[in-house]
Motif scaffolding. Sequence first.
Motif, short mmCIF file in Angstrom:
data_model
loop_
_atom_site.label_atom_id
_atom_site.label_comp_id
_atom_site.label_asym_id
_atom_site.label_seq_id
_atom_site.Cartn_x
_atom_site.Cartn_y
_atom_site.Cartn_z
N VAL A 87 -8.80 45.75 35.03
CA VAL A 87 -8.92 45.11 36.57
C VAL A 87 -7.55 45.26 36.90
O VAL A 87 -7.45 45.35 38.06
N TYR A 88 -6.62 44.66 36.09
CA TYR A 88 -5.24 44.60 36.63
C TYR A 88 -4.74 45.67 37.36
O TYR A 88 -3.96 45.54 38.52
N ASP A 89 -5.20 46.86 36.90
CA ASP A 89 -4.78 48.08 37.38
C ASP A 89 -5.03 48.63 38.93
O ASP A 89 -4.85 49.41 39.54
N LEU A 90 -6.14 47.64 39.56
CA LEU A 90 -6.61 47.93 40.78
C LEU A 90 -5.52 47.67 41.88
O LEU A 90 -5.76 47.80 42.86
N LYS A 91 -4.57 47.06 41.41
CA LYS A 91 -3.51 46.60 42.63
C LYS A 91 -3.02 48.02 42.96
O LYS A 91 -2.53 48.88 42.51
N GLY A 92 -3.01 47.85 44.43
CA GLY A 92 -2.66 48.94 45.22
C GLY A 92 -3.52 50.24 45.31
O GLY A 92 -3.32 51.08 45.82
N LYS A 93 -4.72 49.85 44.97
CA LYS A 93 -5.69 51.14 44.76
C LYS A 93 -6.84 50.58 45.96
O LYS A 93 -6.86 49.58 46.40
N ARG A 94 -7.27 51.73 46.16
CA ARG A 94 -8.44 51.78 47.33
C ARG A 94 -9.70 51.28 46.78
O ARG A 94 -10.33 52.29 45.69
N VAL A 95 -10.39 50.08 46.85
CA VAL A 95 -11.59 49.82 45.97
C VAL A 95 -12.48 49.29 46.95
O VAL A 95 -12.48 48.38 47.83
N ASN A 96 -13.85 49.88 46.62
CA ASN A 96 -15.12 49.37 47.29
C ASN A 96 -15.55 48.22 46.57
O ASN A 96 -15.95 48.18 45.52
N LEU A 97 -15.50 47.02 47.63
CA LEU A 97 -16.05 45.78 46.96
C LEU A 97 -17.57 45.58 47.15
O LEU A 97 -18.20 44.78 46.60
N GLY A 98 -17.93 46.15 47.92
CA GLY A 98 -19.65 45.95 48.20
C GLY A 98 -20.00 45.63 49.93
O GLY A 98 -19.06 45.04 50.57
N ASN A 99 -21.06 46.33 50.33
CA ASN A 99 -21.13 45.84 51.77
C ASN A 99 -21.52 44.40 52.01
O ASN A 99 -22.11 43.73 50.98
N PRO A 100 -21.34 44.04 53.11
CA PRO A 100 -21.96 42.77 53.40
C PRO A 100 -23.14 42.61 53.23
O PRO A 100 -24.03 43.57 53.55
N GLY A 101 -23.96 41.59 52.58
CA GLY A 101 -25.35 41.62 52.50
C GLY A 101 -25.78 42.02 51.01
O GLY A 101 -26.77 41.78 50.44
N SER A 102 -24.84 42.59 50.27
CA SER A 102 -25.01 43.04 49.00
C SER A 102 -24.65 41.83 47.96
O SER A 102 -23.94 40.84 48.34
N GLY A 103 -25.24 42.03 46.79
CA GLY A 103 -24.95 41.05 45.72
C GLY A 103 -23.45 41.22 45.19
O GLY A 103 -22.83 40.16 44.88
N GLN A 104 -23.08 42.28 44.84
CA GLN A 104 -21.91 42.80 44.23
C GLN A 104 -20.62 42.06 45.18
O GLN A 104 -19.50 42.22 44.53
N LEU A 105 -20.46 42.06 46.39
CA LEU A 105 -19.46 41.53 47.18
C LEU A 105 -18.65 40.30 46.38
O LEU A 105 -17.53 40.33 46.52
N GLN A 106 -19.57 39.37 46.36
CA GLN A 106 -19.05 37.95 45.86
C GLN A 106 -18.76 38.44 44.37
O GLN A 106 -17.67 37.65 43.80
N ASN A 107 -19.32 39.06 43.55
CA ASN A 107 -18.94 39.32 42.23
C ASN A 107 -17.57 39.95 42.23
O ASN A 107 -16.63 39.44 41.41
N ALA A 108 -17.16 41.06 43.03
CA ALA A 108 -15.99 41.60 42.95
C ALA A 108 -15.13 40.72 43.48
O ALA A 108 -13.74 40.71 43.00
N LYS A 109 -15.18 39.84 44.49
CA LYS A 109 -14.32 38.64 44.75
C LYS A 109 -14.02 37.98 43.35
O LYS A 109 -12.78 37.34 43.32
N ASP A 110 -15.15 37.26 42.93
CA ASP A 110 -14.75 36.46 41.55
C ASP A 110 -13.93 37.17 40.70
O ASP A 110 -13.01 36.62 39.96
N ILE A 111 -14.02 38.54 40.27
CA ILE A 111 -13.52 39.12 39.29
C ILE A 111 -12.01 39.29 39.89
O ILE A 111 -11.20 39.06 38.88
N LEU A 112 -11.94 39.71 41.13
CA LEU A 112 -10.26 39.71 41.55
C LEU A 112 -9.60 38.54 41.43
O LEU A 112 -8.44 38.52 41.07
N LYS A 113 -10.20 37.39 41.87
CA LYS A 113 -9.55 36.17 41.84
C LYS A 113 -9.28 35.69 40.43
O LYS A 113 -8.36 35.28 40.19
N ALA A 114 -10.23 35.89 39.44
CA ALA A 114 -10.04 35.71 38.12
C ALA A 114 -8.60 36.42 37.49
O ALA A 114 -8.16 35.81 36.67
#
Length: 334
Positions: free
Chosen positions: A134-161
């Motif tokens: 996950v650390y290597d995502l820095k500087g990359k173009r990453v899709n987190l998920g569309n608004p309305g999806s379940g994954q958007l919040q998961n992606a935010k949680d992981i990045l924050k962690a």
Amino acid sequence: MRKLVYGLLVFMFMLTLGFAANAKVTFVTIGTGGVTGVYYPTGGAISKMVNAKFKQYHIKMTVESTGGSVYNINAVLSGDLDFGICQSDREYEAWNGLAEWKNRGPQKNLRSVFGLYNESITLVARADAGINSVYDLKGKRVNLGNPGSGQLQNAKDILKAFGISLSDIHPEYVKAVETPGLLQDGRIDAFFYTVGHPNGAIKEATSGRIKVKIIPITGKPVEELLKTHLYYAKSEIPVKKFYPMAANKKDVVWTIGVKALVVTSKNEPDKVVYAITKEVFDHLDQFKKLHPAFATLTKKNMLEGMTAPIHPGALKYYKESGLIKYIPKKLIQQ
Ligand code: GLU
């Protein structure tokens, strides 16, 4: 003349019969996700079970492809959908008025019906993007998920962690159905998708010209996250088995995940919720054959992971089938 009157009477009688038969039909909808996910075929499988008993229940269930968990919960609450499939973590937040629902408060009209398979937070990357954690995502173009999806919040949680802020990456917010194409075209480097396995999107992403792999989500930040977010559990993705074209070397990839659930609103008629619950549970062996992600389902584990109270229609079935013993007391409303 008499013939005409007689004919007219027969016609009117038939018309009344026709109306009576039609009036009995209950049309119900179930909101799912993108067509390359698992929610969509799951909605299809549930509908198949219920529609097969049309003569008994007079229910016609149709499946809608939607933006995912958050959309489905909101649409069920507003009455736009009768049922929805959603992630257990999003149900928890809606019921408690957190995250997406913070401004609107606890969604007390939400009801659980049953649980399904596990969904894994899946991080997929181009093999040549230099992403191994996950650390290597820095500087990359990453899709987190569309608004309305379940994954958007998961992606935010992981990045924050992992201590990564949105300004450390180039975030995108597109639907999962579009991500395999974007990855193959080099327009994104990675995407998050919280989903059951196997699924069409990751098959598509891993079988293109460009080599693609699934990145593990493990380590100390994850251990910390598991302590504070109790709905997350460790999960493994059998990458070699399900996605033989992926560039992963190991057979399995470790990550964390949640559970997929079927939810509805307090206002949904008991008899409809009862029929759906009964058909899926009474014919579970048949249901399990409808998607490989259902392989590990048991009547017991399908009653885990829920937060909102069980809808009375479903509860009626759990009582008469004896499954009630598996249901936590706090999910049973007096
Ligand atoms: N978990 C995803 C969501 O809540 C959908 C996954 C799927 O469609 O299978 O948006």
